[in-house]
Design a protein around this motif. Structure first.
Motif, short mmCIF file in Angstrom:
data_model
loop_
_atom_site.label_atom_id
_atom_site.label_comp_id
_atom_site.label_asym_id
_atom_site.label_seq_id
_atom_site.Cartn_x
_atom_site.Cartn_y
_atom_site.Cartn_z
N GLN A 126 0.86 -1.18 0.00
CA GLN A 126 0.00 0.00 0.00
C GLN A 126 0.90 1.23 0.00
O GLN A 126 1.86 1.31 0.77
N TYR A 127 0.58 2.19 -0.85
CA TYR A 127 1.43 3.37 -0.99
C TYR A 127 0.58 4.61 -1.26
O TYR A 127 -0.59 4.52 -1.66
N ILE A 185 6.77 -0.10 -10.11
CA ILE A 185 6.43 -0.47 -8.74
C ILE A 185 6.40 -1.99 -8.58
O ILE A 185 6.96 -2.56 -7.63
N ARG A 186 5.79 -2.68 -9.52
CA ARG A 186 5.67 -4.14 -9.42
C ARG A 186 7.02 -4.82 -9.59
O ARG A 186 7.35 -5.78 -8.87
N ASN A 208 11.12 1.65 -0.37
CA ASN A 208 11.15 3.11 -0.28
C ASN A 208 12.50 3.67 -0.73
O ASN A 208 12.57 4.71 -1.37
N ASP A 209 13.60 2.97 -0.39
CA ASP A 209 14.92 3.41 -0.84
C ASP A 209 15.00 3.38 -2.37
O ASP A 209 15.50 4.34 -2.99
N ASN A 210 14.53 2.32 -2.97
CA ASN A 210 14.58 2.20 -4.44
C ASN A 210 13.69 3.24 -5.11
O ASN A 210 14.10 3.89 -6.08
N PHE A 211 12.48 3.45 -4.61
CA PHE A 211 11.58 4.42 -5.21
C PHE A 211 12.11 5.84 -5.04
O PHE A 211 11.92 6.69 -5.92
#
Length: 322
Positions: A125-126, A145-146, A182-185
């Motif tokens: 969930q984001y 995202i996926r 979260n680090d990757n995004f």
């Protein structure tokens, strides 16, 4: 009948220029009014671009922009928690399910650290925290995202044994997955923040389910036997240790008793020897008399043996001994 179009053209020529100008003004004003305002819902934020370049981000309500396409607005659901499902799909009708079946199996199947295969279902969930970055920084946002979510989960599951993934390490995997996603995004500038990573069903593939259950039962039996052995160990070892301590204490007491007795015998012998040196004859007779008293005072029958061993004489104890 042929004269009517000519009469219509002639009537148009009679329109005054002022009327035409005012008509154009009204049309332009109406178009400007219609293209100068837009509405942003309470669940949204709007990104406004001017001539294709980012201008500003506005919140909910009636908002103004430059008309005629100079400013364009893009409404983004920034105040909504969005969900992505992995390994399963919630659909409204059974007919749609088959579309996702192959992809679902592929993304759910993972290899654990102990080389077992497991099917993992999870959700994320984001929320969109930067609408401009969400719109412009990444082209295929949902696929990104996926892909990142699958990569993170595959890595975390691949570092652990299957029983840990299915049991004790679930919460740890969820926490680490959220941080890593979260680090990757953030590095990609996707403009989202992952709020929750939740593991759903974690099961072996259908073809090996029965075999896995047999193995799992054997492991449970093994752990039960180990626990029973530890329980017996914890019961018997203290008991044996106590018995050993008791035996050691008895031996130590016996050693002290023997040493004290030996020291007493030595002291008594030294005392007798000192007396013997002073009066050998008297001491010798006294020792003889004391020894004979001990013999005749015994409660059991005594036997005298002559020096030549020619005869053995039973002697009845005197002094009332039975």
């Amino acid at each position: 009948m042929a004269e009517r179009p000519f009469k219509q053209v002639k009537s148009l020529k009679k329109l005054s220029p002022a009327f035409v100008v005012w008509g154009l003004v009204i049309v332009v004003a109406a178009s400007a009014a219609l293209t100068s305002f837009f509405v942003v819902d309470a669940t949204e934020q709007a990104v406004v671009t001017r001539l294709g370049k980012y201008s500003r981000t506005v919140g909910a309500g009636l908002q103004f922009k430059l008309p005629f396409g100079l400013d364009r607005n893009y409404n983004v659901p920034a105040n909504v928690v969005q969900t992505e499902q992995f390994g399963f799909k919630t659909v409204s009708s059974a007919g749609t399910k088959g579309i996702y079946e192959n992809n679902i199996v592929e993304e759910a199947r993972m290899l654990t650290g102990d080389l077992n295969i497991v099917d993992v279902e999870w959700i994320i969930q984001y929320k969109i925290v930067d609408p401009a970055a969400w719109l412009f920084n990444v082209k295929d946002r949902t696929k990104t995202i996926r892909d990142i979510s699958q990569s993170v989960l595959n890595m975390l599951v691949g570092d652990r044994a299957i029983l840990d993934v299915m049991g004790s390490e679930r919460s740890s995997i969820e926490t680490l997955a959220q941080e890593m996603m979260n680090d990757n995004f953030s590095q990609l500038g996707l403009g989202i923040n992952v709020l929750t990573v939740k593991l759903q069903n974690i099961v072996p593939p259908a073809g090996v389910q029965d075999a896995f259950e047999d193995v799992n039962k054997a492991i449970q039996d093994m752990n039960r036997f180990i626990n029973e052995g530890k329980e017996a160990y914890n019961t018997e070892i203290p008991k044996a240790q106590g018995e050993a301590d008791r035996q050691v204490q008895v031996a130590q007491g016996y050693a002290v008793e023997r040493v004290n007795k030996a020291q007493g015998d030595v002291a008594r012998f030294n005392a007798v020897y000192d007396e013997y040196r002073k009066a050998p004859t008297v001491t010798r007779e006294r020792l003889y008399i004391e020894t004979m008293e001990e013999i005749f005072n015994a409660k059991e029958n005594s036997t005298l043996i002559d020096g030549e061993l020619d005869n053995v004489l039973p002697v009845k104890p005197l002094g009332g001994a039975q």
